[in-house]
Design a protein around this motif. Sequence first.
Motif, PDB file in Angstrom:
ATOM      1  N   MET A  26     -17.105  45.392 -91.648  1.00 44.54           N
ATOM      2  CA  MET A  26     -16.154  44.726 -92.532  1.00 44.54           C
ATOM      3  C   MET A  26     -15.861  43.327 -92.000  1.00 44.54           C
ATOM      4  N   PHE A  27     -15.183  42.536 -92.838  1.00 42.95           N
ATOM      5  CA  PHE A  27     -14.846  41.164 -92.458  1.00 42.95           C
ATOM      6  C   PHE A  27     -13.334  41.032 -92.382  1.00 42.95           C
ATOM      7  N   GLY A  28     -12.864  40.373 -91.333  1.00 43.51           N
ATOM      8  CA  GLY A  28     -11.427  40.236 -91.134  1.00 43.51           C
ATOM      9  C   GLY A  28     -10.959  38.803 -91.277  1.00 43.51           C
ATOM     10  N   LYS A  29      -9.718  38.663 -91.710  1.00 45.25           N
ATOM     11  CA  LYS A  29      -9.051  37.354 -91.745  1.00 45.25           C
ATOM     12  C   LYS A  29      -7.636  37.550 -91.198  1.00 45.25           C
ATOM     13  N   VAL A  30      -7.186  36.594 -90.420  1.00 46.28           N
ATOM     14  CA  VAL A  30      -5.865  36.678 -89.810  1.00 46.28           C
ATOM     15  C   VAL A  30      -4.928  35.699 -90.513  1.00 46.28           C
ATOM     16  N   LEU A  31      -3.731  36.159 -90.805  1.00 49.64           N
ATOM     17  CA  LEU A  31      -2.735  35.274 -91.405  1.00 49.64           C
ATOM     18  C   LEU A  31      -2.090  34.446 -90.294  1.00 49.64           C
ATOM     19  N   ARG A  32      -2.283  33.144 -90.358  1.00 47.01           N
ATOM     20  CA  ARG A  32      -1.721  32.280 -89.316  1.00 47.01           C
ATOM     21  C   ARG A  32      -0.324  31.823 -89.710  1.00 47.01           C
ATOM     22  N   PRO A  33       0.555  31.718 -88.737  1.00 50.44           N
ATOM     23  CA  PRO A  33       1.906  31.225 -89.031  1.00 50.44           C
ATOM     24  C   PRO A  33       1.870  29.776 -89.505  1.00 50.44           C
ATOM     25  N   ASP A  34       3.013  29.322 -90.026  1.00 48.08           N
ATOM     26  CA  ASP A  34       3.111  27.955 -90.537  1.00 48.08           C
ATOM     27  C   ASP A  34       3.140  26.912 -89.423  1.00 48.08           C
ATOM     28  N   GLY A  35       3.342  27.349 -88.201  1.00 50.73           N
ATOM     29  CA  GLY A  35       3.395  26.399 -87.088  1.00 50.73           C
ATOM     30  C   GLY A  35       3.422  27.156 -85.780  1.00 50.73           C
ATOM     31  N   PHE A  36       3.357  26.406 -84.691  1.00 49.96           N
ATOM     32  CA  PHE A  36       3.397  27.050 -83.373  1.00 49.96           C
ATOM     33  C   PHE A  36       4.800  27.593 -83.101  1.00 49.96           C
ATOM     34  N   ASN A  37       4.833  28.651 -82.325  1.00 54.37           N
ATOM     35  CA  ASN A  37       6.094  29.278 -81.915  1.00 54.37           C
ATOM     36  C   ASN A  37       6.932  29.746 -83.109  1.00 54.37           C
TER      37      ASN A  37
END
Lengths: 159, 722
Positions: free
Chosen positions: B239-250
């Motif tokens: 399968m293929f994965g994608k990660v939801l990244r936050p809007d910014g660091f910390n």
Amino acid sequence: MSDFILKVNGARLHVSAPAEKSLLFVLRDRLNLTGTKYGCGEGQCAACTVLLDGKPARSCLTPVSAAAKANITTIEGLEQNGHLSPVQQAFLDEGAFQCGYCTSGMVLCATALLRATSHPTEDQIVTYMDGNICRCGTYPRIVAAVQRASQSPQKAGGQ
Amino acid sequence: MTRHDALTDELAQHTIDDKPHWFRLDRRDFLKFFGGGLLVCLADLPAWAQESGRNFGGHELPKDIAAWLSIAADGRVTVFTGKVEVGQNIRTSLAQSVAEELRVPFDTITMLMGDTDLTPWDMGTFGSRTTPTMGPQLRTMAAAARQMLVEMAATRWNADPATLTAADAEVTDTHQGQSLTYGELTRGEKLMKTVSTNVALTPASAWKIAGTAIPKVNGRDFVTGKHKYPSDIVRPGMMFGKVLRPDGFNATLVSLDTGEADKIPGASVVHDGNFIAVAAADLSTAERALSALHATWNVPPQPSNQDLFVSFKQTSKTQQEGDGPEHVSGSVPQAMASAAIKLHRQYTVQYIAHAPLEPRAAVAEWVNGKLTVWTGTQRPFGVRDELMAAFHLPAEQVRVIQPDMGSGYGGKHTGDAAIEAARLAKATGKPVKIVWTREEEFTWAYFRPAGLIEIGSGANRDGTLVAWEHYNYNSGPAAIATPYNVANQLSQFHPASSPLRQGSYRALAATANNFARESHMDEMAHAVKMDPMEFRMKNLTDPRLRAVLQAAAEKFNWGQAKPTPQRGFGIAGGADKGGYVATCVEVEINPTDKKIGIRRVVQAWESGAIVNPDGLRNQVAGALVQGIGGAMFESIQFANGRILNPHFAQYRVPRFSDTPRIEIVLIDRKDLPSAGAGESGIIGLAPAVGNAIFAATGVRLRNLPMTPASGASGETASVFHA
């Protein structure tokens, strides 16, 4: 999902994919032709270059629907009967790579260049290939490889 | 700099505990596992312990030949090393060294690299350590194997081993006219012998295979597209994965609505701590599910480029525990007080991105509780440690395999993509592939540290340096000590608080420290009215650095042409990690728009005995070209926890048209041990360019990249805006 018949490296291949998906996606994930590389997905690095009817195209920005009528050449299609194309051989002879991740795109762009201009000057090579990134910085050897291929007795552009 | 320093510097730059996300239930255990820092436990042990094969960080390097090489009945030799091939050509150069000592044809050797189940433990491929440490390690094992094969033949023939010779994969008794191939001797059995470290090695002056320009061993696979990079790996049912990244660091998660994504057939949503990701049988479905996730984040106010250098100085731990190594001799204040000519200058370097053309990628698969991950990393055993900690597994339950990858330049030390893929694979019960997008790579990897460097110097009127002080804030201590002779000197690194996740980069801080030092040397040369080359030589006795400076200057015809407002010449030298470099540059300044172009570079290089001159030339020239980016236009722009230029369209890297005419001069010192050469070739370019610009225009550029004052990344430097 839509169905397409793609003409890839001389073979007619049936694929099923969303029409707006990129040719890069279809080549890599549907047809397992992984020689075509993802580098940026934005047409900025040319690692994904393929030839459509002999002309270089960024497969990451080419919808599969737009490629369906063309003759598609990928890096896997350059070798003929176990013989490397003149450009492939020249890259090998010049050692014109380090990690090699950009090499597919470089070889295909150079192939298209030599098809259009059989004996390009250094300036013509630099201008034509300036969209291709080699992050390892092997540019001078790549220029040398294109020049070497242009001297090949075999027609470097192929076909 | 000692070996110990070089390795600990590198490790100290891995901000491994600043990972983008953690699994909620695992964080406590992870910290417990690493005891607040993997770095501490590694750094406390001297590096020579690892290099000499003794216990290091709890890892005992095997002393038996069988762990390092095997010879099959058909004569094929397999060599096992935890080092990895990332484009630096060690798959070829290490095989040359083994072929040399074992006395076998080069093409009988296969290198098995970077597989934690099959190769001996290794700290990682960084710090220019492969050639000086893994080279001798494998040569020792190969030489011992050759001796063992001679003894095996002697036993079979009941002969005196001293009368037998080993050559071309055979042991021969010339008196009796008989010979046995290595394969006939081993019959494929393991070579069980413990080896001491004092095995005699073939001197470089007698090398026949090592020292030659053998082409890249599997080069054909790269020009045909056959080579499988980490991002090309496919597993059944993957399968293929994608990660939801936050809007910014910390950022902290405020709310998450998975309702829409949950309804997409075939998509699995995983939410664990601040890890939010999706997996699907098809990449396009995974991308659709990712965009159907609705999260809100709280991103705290954070510094931007504008606040950077002030903040480094404010947050540095001056005179406190945590300061870097100090190089001190004499009394700088006294010498400064009496010096006839004094200079105090500040230099800066920005954060830059490695931007390897292949982004981080991993394929993870769980079979009967054992996790296997194919991933692009310079530290397969380090990634195994991270996976063990994240998933509470013993070492034998985790295997990391590193296919030769689309490079790293110091940027792929951590196992982020491996952990993400493994978490999704665990949740879905299927193998999962994750390939970071270019934007993710530009944002969620880590950066070459930015830094502020202050240098003060004093000289007599005759050009003798009498005082030198060099302080580096945040960027690192690599190559901080001056190679020039100065009786009174003080160099010190001051760690500071970094607003961005930072880590290793080709040559570490040697690029920044050498830029500042060699720019400053040029400034002082002009202040004492001496030719910059002459001034350097007056204050330098190190014969190896003198030799490369002389070699570069000679090839360049240094001093023959006079600078004009349109054309300038600059020189810089430096040494780090056993590599000596000198760089001469010619720049051209467009009289109309004052844009700067690098026209010609001569770079001389010496790193002991050359193992493969073709590979070495490729590395040294490549480092130089990569250095153009950091010198002229690369700079990560950020504000409030967001990267503002995370695309190649906005973050300019060197291209064909940026590449000058390059001439590399290699000095082969067969009398000296071979040092690593993948890194330090980058450190001469920037100061040589800055010095050439000054020679032409009288304008001194002290900030990298040498861009206009606006700081906009990607613009070609212009001396109008200095």
